[in-house]
Write an enzyme that holds these catalytic residues in place. Structure first.
Site, short mmCIF file in Angstrom:
data_model
loop_
_atom_site.label_atom_id
_atom_site.label_comp_id
_atom_site.label_asym_id
_atom_site.label_seq_id
_atom_site.Cartn_x
_atom_site.Cartn_y
_atom_site.Cartn_z
CE LYS A 107 -3.75 -2.65 -0.26
NZ LYS A 107 -4.09 -3.17 0.97
C1 LIG Z 1 -5.35 -4.37 1.07
C2 LIG Z 1 -7.00 -4.75 1.10
C3 LIG Z 1 -7.76 -4.94 2.41
C4 LIG Z 1 -7.25 -5.13 3.76
O1 LIG Z 1 -5.93 -4.86 4.00
P1 LIG Z 1 -5.37 -5.73 4.71
O2 LIG Z 1 -4.33 -4.38 5.78
O3 LIG Z 1 -4.26 -6.50 4.13
O4 LIG Z 1 -6.31 -6.38 5.37
C5 LIG Z 1 -9.05 -4.00 2.15
N1 LIG Z 1 -10.03 -3.77 0.89
C6 LIG Z 1 -9.08 -3.03 -0.14
C7 LIG Z 1 -9.49 -2.87 -1.45
C8 LIG Z 1 -7.40 -3.47 0.03
O5 LIG Z 1 -6.94 -3.11 -1.13
#
Ligand SMILES: *Cc1c(COP(=O)(O)O)cnc(C)c1O
Length: 383
Positions: free
Chosen positions: A185
């Protein structure tokens, strides 16, 4: 062959490493002073008087959000098909059902009229996803929510930092927004997430449920003569707290976020400038007074292109370039497809986009030379 260019790489440097080492040497490695500082820094970053609650993943945060809003059996949550399964699964944790809807073909965000069409007497929450880092049309979503008395939880996993008509995602009038610090991210703590809300009752419930249903305030405020070891369990809560080791990274990643955004915007602009004449649909930038986080740069191969999406991914891979697809939509995932009898023809826009899309490399540590290689391979494959 030149070195492999992955689709995403986190940028971690000495500041994060030294802070993690400091935490490891401090004798306090679970939730403690670093989490407190990270939450406080995050609150200031988002502004508008939000409370920030650190958790061990965005998935955990989305679960806490729906729990705090009282979502349970018999309730429905509206979400787009073009998302990660985490957005959908948290409703099932609570015994609620999801209503999956189509997207808009330009923005790839949830379609407003499709939301309207999916609202029933059981609908409790709309969960928009700011896909790739482009804000959904939040004015429309919030006014639909008001019209039908629904709650809004933003899956803001891609949207740090994104603005909508000049306001930060996280500071809008939705009930709760949830950010992700997963490794790929826009900033990372390895695994982690942050929940923000301006509603202090929701914040209190989520803080209690984050750590085993233990209510600290109950004895801090009213029974301060109790010893430090005493605590009260008021609900069967979860184990969703963030560690100080993760927060140590987060404190420095957050400081670097404005610089990270500059680099992502710069790289996105270079892609636009050099891919514009190819048979590709390039991602939409914000045209509405907001700004895109450029978490992902999603291109779509057009019908008149000499190669299709799968072939293009193979060519990139053969040339040492990573790419990915975000996402195999929910209506094509066996569990969701079978559970809700979802068919491809119910999601024409999502499905067409899915078959044409790929996410090409975009990360802050990517050099101009690396990006030039990606551009060159794309140009050769598509002309
Ligand atoms: C990455 C992601 C999540 C989950 O995030 P985590 O921190 O890995 O639990 C949820 N929704 C979207 C759209 C994502 O890209």
């Amino acid at each position: 062959m030149s070195e492999f260019i992955p689709f995403a790489v986190p940028e971690i440097s000495n500041e994060e490493i030294n802070e993690v080492v400091d935490t490891l040497r401090s004798g306090w490695i679970t939730t403690g002073p670093k989490v407190k500082q990270f939450e406080s820094d995050f609150q200031s970053f988002i502004g508008s008087g939000v409370e920030a609650i650190a958790v061990n993943s965005a998935t955990a945060g989305l679960h806490l959000a729906l729990e705090a809003l009282g979502v349970g059996e018999g309730d429905e949550v509206i979400i787009p098909s073009l998302t990660f399964t985490a957005t959908a699964e948290v409703a099932r944790y609570l015994g609620a059902d999801i209503r999956v809807v189509d997207i808009d073909s330009d923005t790839l965000n949830i379609d407003i009229e499709a939301i309207r069409g999916a609202i029933t007497l059981k609908t409790k929450v709309i969960m928009p996803v700011h896909y790739a880092g482009l804000s959904c049309n939040m004015d429309e979503i919030l006014s639909l929510a008001e019209e039908f008395d629904l709650k809004v939880v933003e899956d803001a996993a891609h949207a740090l930092p994104t603005t909508y008509r000049g306001d930060m995602i996280g500071a809008l009038k939705s009930d709760i927004a949830v950010f992700s610090f997963y490794a790929n991210k826009t900033m990372t703590t390895g695994e982690g997430g942050m929940v923000v809300t301006r509603n202090s009752d929701l914040a209190k419930r989520m803080k209690i449920m984050r750590l085993h249903g233990i209510d600290r305030d109950a004895f801090d405020r009213f029974q301060s003569k109790k010893p430090a070891w005493y605590y009260e369990v008021v609900a069967p809560g979860f184990k969703y707290n963030m560690t100080d080791i993760a927060a140590a990274m987060g404190i420095h990643q957050l400081k670097k976020l404005p610089g990270f955004l500059d680099r992502r915007q710069y790289l996105a602009k270079r892609y636009f400038d050099s891919l514009v004449d190819l048979p590709l649909t390039l991602p939409m930038d914000d045209m509405d007074g907001g700004s895109h986080s450029w978490h992902l740069f999603v291109i779509r191969v057009q019908d008149n292109s000499p190669v299709n999406r799968d072939e293009l991914i193979q060519i990139l891979s053969d040339q040492g370039i990573g790419s990915s697809v975000h996402y195999v939509p929910l209506h094509r995932q066996p569990y969701w497809r079978d559970k809700y009898q979802l068919t491809i023809d119910m999601f024409p826009i999502t499905d067409k986009a899915y078959q044409a899309m790929l996410s090409i490399p975009l990360y802050t540590a990517m050099s101009d030379e690396q990006q030039d290689r990606v551009i060159q391979v794309l140009r050769e494959a598509l002309t």
